[in-house]
Design a protein around this motif. Sequence first.
Motif, PDB file in Angstrom:
ATOM      1  N   TYR A  42      46.468  33.584  33.471  1.00  0.00           N
ATOM      2  CA  TYR A  42      45.344  34.263  34.116  1.00  0.00           C
ATOM      3  C   TYR A  42      45.548  35.781  34.061  1.00  0.00           C
ATOM      4  N   LYS A  43      45.416  36.315  32.870  1.00  0.00           N
ATOM      5  CA  LYS A  43      45.699  37.741  32.657  1.00  0.00           C
ATOM      6  C   LYS A  43      44.766  38.645  33.467  1.00  0.00           C
ATOM      7  N   GLU A  44      43.527  38.179  33.696  1.00  0.00           N
ATOM      8  CA  GLU A  44      42.565  39.003  34.444  1.00  0.00           C
ATOM      9  C   GLU A  44      43.063  39.272  35.859  1.00  0.00           C
ATOM     10  N   LEU A  45      43.642  38.250  36.485  1.00  0.00           N
ATOM     11  CA  LEU A  45      44.199  38.427  37.824  1.00  0.00           C
ATOM     12  C   LEU A  45      45.434  39.324  37.782  1.00  0.00           C
ATOM     13  N   SER A  46      46.226  39.173  36.743  1.00  0.00           N
ATOM     14  CA  SER A  46      47.453  39.967  36.607  1.00  0.00           C
ATOM     15  C   SER A  46      47.162  41.453  36.556  1.00  0.00           C
ATOM     16  N   ILE A  47      46.084  41.815  35.859  1.00  0.00           N
ATOM     17  CA  ILE A  47      45.764  43.230  35.656  1.00  0.00           C
ATOM     18  C   ILE A  47      45.497  43.940  36.986  1.00  0.00           C
ATOM     19  N   THR A  48      44.981  43.213  37.975  1.00  0.00           N
ATOM     20  CA  THR A  48      44.684  43.846  39.264  1.00  0.00           C
ATOM     21  C   THR A  48      45.940  44.432  39.912  1.00  0.00           C
TER      22      THR A  48
END
Length: 202
Positions: A42-48
């Motif tokens: 879940y890279k999108e969550l990681s970026i946060t």
Amino acid sequence: MITEFILKRKLEDYLSHVRDENTIYVTDLVRCPRKIKYENQYKELSITQVYEPSAILGDLLHIGLETLLKNNFNADAEVEAERNIQVLGKTYKIKGKADVLIKNENDKKIVIEIKSSRSDKGLPHIHHKIQLQIYLWLFSAEKGILVYITPDRITEYEVNDPLDEATIIRYAEDIITLRNAPKFNWECKYCVFSAICPSKLS
């Protein structure tokens, strides 16, 4: 202008990091195995997490102290090392980057690990000590120093016992098998993936 530069640089650093399939990082060995899996899934969550002010503050503190030590000691900053281990019949690379590596007058290595914290309670933290013990093994060093900088205290702790390879292999097995997730009870409280994790502790 400055804010944009800092955030852009932080994001670029994050996106440039590519995880090799058979590489386990030192920092992975002291954190929740499921978080490592979810960061990839879940890279999108990681970026946060990249934009957390506390993380940026920690990065800037590292840069400042690393530069100071490099300019005043026989030291190098951001020194990388790797060693191979056998885990569950497969070869894995343990890779890490010491904040600072000092060579003393006897040409012996001292690994410096820099930590920032919002509080000085409970220092030194056990996961930080284990991380430094792994670095001692990785760099074949006999001495390490944990340096803490908090709003209330600047202090250091000496660590002189490298972690043994059998324990490192066991920690690597945890990552591969998703065993012992979370590794520490407090991790879920700060984890961006806790909303989707079946191992979340209340």
